[in-house]
Design a protein around this motif. Structure first.
Motif, mmCIF file in Angstrom:
data_model
loop_
_atom_site.group_PDB
_atom_site.id
_atom_site.type_symbol
_atom_site.label_atom_id
_atom_site.label_comp_id
_atom_site.label_asym_id
_atom_site.label_seq_id
_atom_site.Cartn_x
_atom_site.Cartn_y
_atom_site.Cartn_z
ATOM 1 N N GLN A 181 1.567 19.528 1.243
ATOM 2 C CA GLN A 181 2.774 19.610 0.415
ATOM 3 C C GLN A 181 3.142 18.245 -0.146
ATOM 4 O OE1 GLN A 181 5.392 21.986 3.306
ATOM 5 N NE2 GLN A 181 6.685 21.885 1.475
ATOM 6 N N LEU A 182 3.279 17.276 0.776
ATOM 7 C CA LEU A 182 3.775 15.961 0.365
ATOM 8 C C LEU A 182 2.794 15.241 -0.548
ATOM 9 C CD1 LEU A 182 6.103 14.050 0.521
ATOM 10 C CD2 LEU A 182 5.228 13.144 2.674
ATOM 11 N N SER A 183 1.503 15.334 -0.211
ATOM 12 C CA SER A 183 0.512 14.670 -1.052
ATOM 13 C C SER A 183 0.526 15.279 -2.455
ATOM 14 C CB SER A 183 -0.880 14.770 -0.441
ATOM 15 O OG SER A 183 -1.331 16.104 -0.423
ATOM 16 N N SER A 184 0.713 16.585 -2.496
ATOM 17 C CA SER A 184 0.752 17.268 -3.792
ATOM 18 C C SER A 184 1.977 16.847 -4.601
ATOM 19 C CB SER A 184 0.750 18.779 -3.572
ATOM 20 O OG SER A 184 1.034 19.435 -4.789
ATOM 21 N N SER A 185 3.144 16.818 -3.946
ATOM 22 C CA SER A 185 4.366 16.507 -4.686
ATOM 23 C C SER A 185 4.419 15.040 -5.101
ATOM 24 C CB SER A 185 5.594 16.882 -3.861
ATOM 25 O OG SER A 185 5.778 15.978 -2.799
ATOM 26 N N LEU A 186 3.702 14.189 -4.376
ATOM 27 C CA LEU A 186 3.677 12.773 -4.736
ATOM 28 C C LEU A 186 2.465 12.426 -5.605
ATOM 29 C CD1 LEU A 186 4.657 11.123 -1.319
ATOM 30 C CD2 LEU A 186 6.103 11.422 -3.324
ATOM 31 N N SER A 187 1.603 13.422 -5.801
ATOM 32 C CA SER A 187 0.369 13.217 -6.571
ATOM 33 C C SER A 187 -0.508 12.126 -5.968
ATOM 34 C CB SER A 187 0.684 12.858 -8.032
ATOM 35 O OG SER A 187 1.413 13.894 -8.631
ATOM 36 N N ILE A 188 -0.588 12.139 -4.648
ATOM 37 C CA ILE A 188 -1.505 11.230 -3.976
ATOM 38 C C ILE A 188 -2.387 12.041 -3.033
ATOM 39 C CG2 ILE A 188 0.084 9.277 -4.108
ATOM 40 C CD1 ILE A 188 0.726 9.701 -1.161
ATOM 41 N N ASN A 189 -3.326 11.360 -2.402
ATOM 42 C CA ASN A 189 -4.287 12.077 -1.578
ATOM 43 C C ASN A 189 -3.724 12.476 -0.220
ATOM 44 O OD1 ASN A 189 -6.856 12.114 0.344
ATOM 45 N ND2 ASN A 189 -7.508 12.572 -1.740
ATOM 46 N N LEU A 190 -4.226 13.584 0.267
ATOM 47 C CA LEU A 190 -3.870 14.112 1.577
ATOM 48 C C LEU A 190 -4.059 13.078 2.683
ATOM 49 C CD1 LEU A 190 -5.507 17.472 2.748
ATOM 50 C CD2 LEU A 190 -5.883 15.407 4.027
ATOM 51 N N HIS A 191 -5.127 12.302 2.594
ATOM 52 C CA HIS A 191 -5.424 11.348 3.659
ATOM 53 C C HIS A 191 -4.468 10.166 3.690
ATOM 54 C CE1 HIS A 191 -9.395 13.385 3.137
ATOM 55 N NE2 HIS A 191 -9.261 13.456 4.443
ATOM 56 N N THR A 192 -3.902 9.865 2.530
ATOM 57 C CA THR A 192 -2.937 8.774 2.472
ATOM 58 C C THR A 192 -1.662 9.169 3.218
ATOM 59 O OG1 THR A 192 -3.850 8.157 0.317
ATOM 60 C CG2 THR A 192 -1.721 7.220 0.903
ATOM 61 N N VAL A 193 -1.231 10.410 3.006
ATOM 62 C CA VAL A 193 -0.061 10.916 3.737
ATOM 63 C C VAL A 193 -0.373 10.999 5.220
ATOM 64 C CG1 VAL A 193 1.490 12.869 4.046
ATOM 65 C CG2 VAL A 193 0.744 12.225 1.748
ATOM 66 N N PRO A 213 0.818 -1.217 0.000
ATOM 67 C CA PRO A 213 0.000 0.000 0.000
ATOM 68 C C PRO A 213 0.856 1.275 0.000
ATOM 69 C CG PRO A 213 -0.829 -1.552 1.636
ATOM 70 C CD PRO A 213 0.441 -2.132 1.096
ATOM 71 N N LEU A 214 0.342 2.327 -0.590
ATOM 72 C CA LEU A 214 1.076 3.587 -0.688
ATOM 73 C C LEU A 214 1.493 4.110 0.678
ATOM 74 C CD1 LEU A 214 -1.043 5.415 -3.433
ATOM 75 C CD2 LEU A 214 1.211 4.372 -3.686
ATOM 76 N N TYR A 215 0.576 4.073 1.644
ATOM 77 C CA TYR A 215 0.906 4.615 2.960
ATOM 78 C C TYR A 215 2.014 3.807 3.617
ATOM 79 C CZ TYR A 215 -1.524 0.871 5.460
ATOM 80 O OH TYR A 215 -1.892 -0.344 5.972
ATOM 81 N N GLN A 216 2.063 2.503 3.331
ATOM 82 C CA GLN A 216 3.120 1.652 3.891
ATOM 83 C C GLN A 216 4.459 1.946 3.230
ATOM 84 O OE1 GLN A 216 2.796 -0.687 6.523
ATOM 85 N NE2 GLN A 216 5.007 -0.434 6.396
ATOM 86 N N GLN A 217 4.443 2.104 1.918
ATOM 87 C CA GLN A 217 5.660 2.482 1.202
ATOM 88 C C GLN A 217 6.201 3.793 1.747
ATOM 89 O OE1 GLN A 217 5.697 2.240 -3.193
ATOM 90 N NE2 GLN A 217 3.732 1.198 -3.088
ATOM 91 N N LEU A 218 5.284 4.726 1.977
ATOM 92 C CA LEU A 218 5.678 6.053 2.467
ATOM 93 C C LEU A 218 6.299 5.951 3.853
ATOM 94 C CD1 LEU A 218 5.769 9.048 1.975
ATOM 95 C CD2 LEU A 218 3.358 9.196 2.612
ATOM 96 N N LYS A 219 5.667 5.187 4.731
ATOM 97 C CA LYS A 219 6.218 4.953 6.074
ATOM 98 C C LYS A 219 7.624 4.386 5.986
ATOM 99 C CE LYS A 219 3.936 2.890 9.299
ATOM 100 N NZ LYS A 219 3.134 1.796 9.933
#
Lengths: 128, 128
Positions: free
Chosen positions: B41-53, B12-18
DNA sequence: GCAACTGTTATATTATAACTATAACAGTCA
DNA sequence: TGACTGTTATAGTTATAATATAACAGTTGC
């Protein structure tokens, strides 16, 4: 083969099952050429669904650990059939990298992790 | 902090990010007390949703790696705040056990795995 | 051939996780 | 006040995990 699954784990049942079977192969508890329980037998004894067991077996087959013979059953392959490919090595290293990163953050040094690896390997001592 | 996520991964994206953030802490790329990018900022630069970050940050907070200050941002904790507990050690060992079981099946011996651990640790050499 | 076993496929349903989208709320700070 | 923080709420979509039932198809021994 003694298998206990945790129903409330965050790890899916089929994944837990795969891990347990690989562990049993590693210890030599189940040997090359040996037949695994049928999907109906195992699902029944674990009180889970037939398809959950089937998913585990199918993936183990894709990963080279077993051969599925329609109408006959599931057999554990010989070692040479699942020896690590370059890609397997890469995947294993990536997992180790992630674990070591967390371990280092948490103030565990390389020696402590290496001790864990040695302990894990000695636990697996089987004549397979 | 350079982060690239794989959109088609089974992780999952959130796990990769962690994992990436913990890795960055381990290398010292992000230091104690340092502020992480805001969720927007991070969600925007990664092009993913705010809630995932946000999910990644929240879990890192529960695990002791960061402190979240409402209205101010997310700060990396000091080492002592995420030193391994007995339970952390146990979890890490269980992961190593699973990896070693597969590795042994695939004809990798303890030395090869230990080499990987050493390589992983040397890659993480930072003054943190 | 038949019966009893194998794995396989199809269909459906339920529950949960992952991810996105939008908006509003609330705290911080220059 | 305005521009930034994280938080909460609501909604929706998509995918995964697990279950339930039934039927299909191959193997084997009697």
């Amino acid at each position: 083969m003694i298998i206990k699954l945790l129903l409330d784990s965050d790890i899916p049942l089929y994944q837990q099952l795969k891990d347990k079977i690989v562990y049993a192969i590693a210890t030599g508890e189940v040997k090359q050429g040996e037949q695994l329980p049928s999907v109906r037998q195992l699902s029944s004894s674990l009180s889970i669904n037939l398809h959950t067991v089937n998913k585990a077996y199918t993936q183990l087959s894709v990963e080279g650990f077993v051969t599925i013979l329609k109408g006959r059953g599931v057999l554990v392959n010989t070692k040479d059939m699942y020896a690590a490919s370059d890609n397997d090595r890469k995947k294993i290293f990536e997992q180790i990298q992630t674990i070591c990163a967390e371990a280092k953050c948490r103030s565990l040094d390389a020696d402590e992790i290496i001790n864990m690896c040695n302990k894990a390997y000695t636990t697996l001592k089987g004549d397979n």
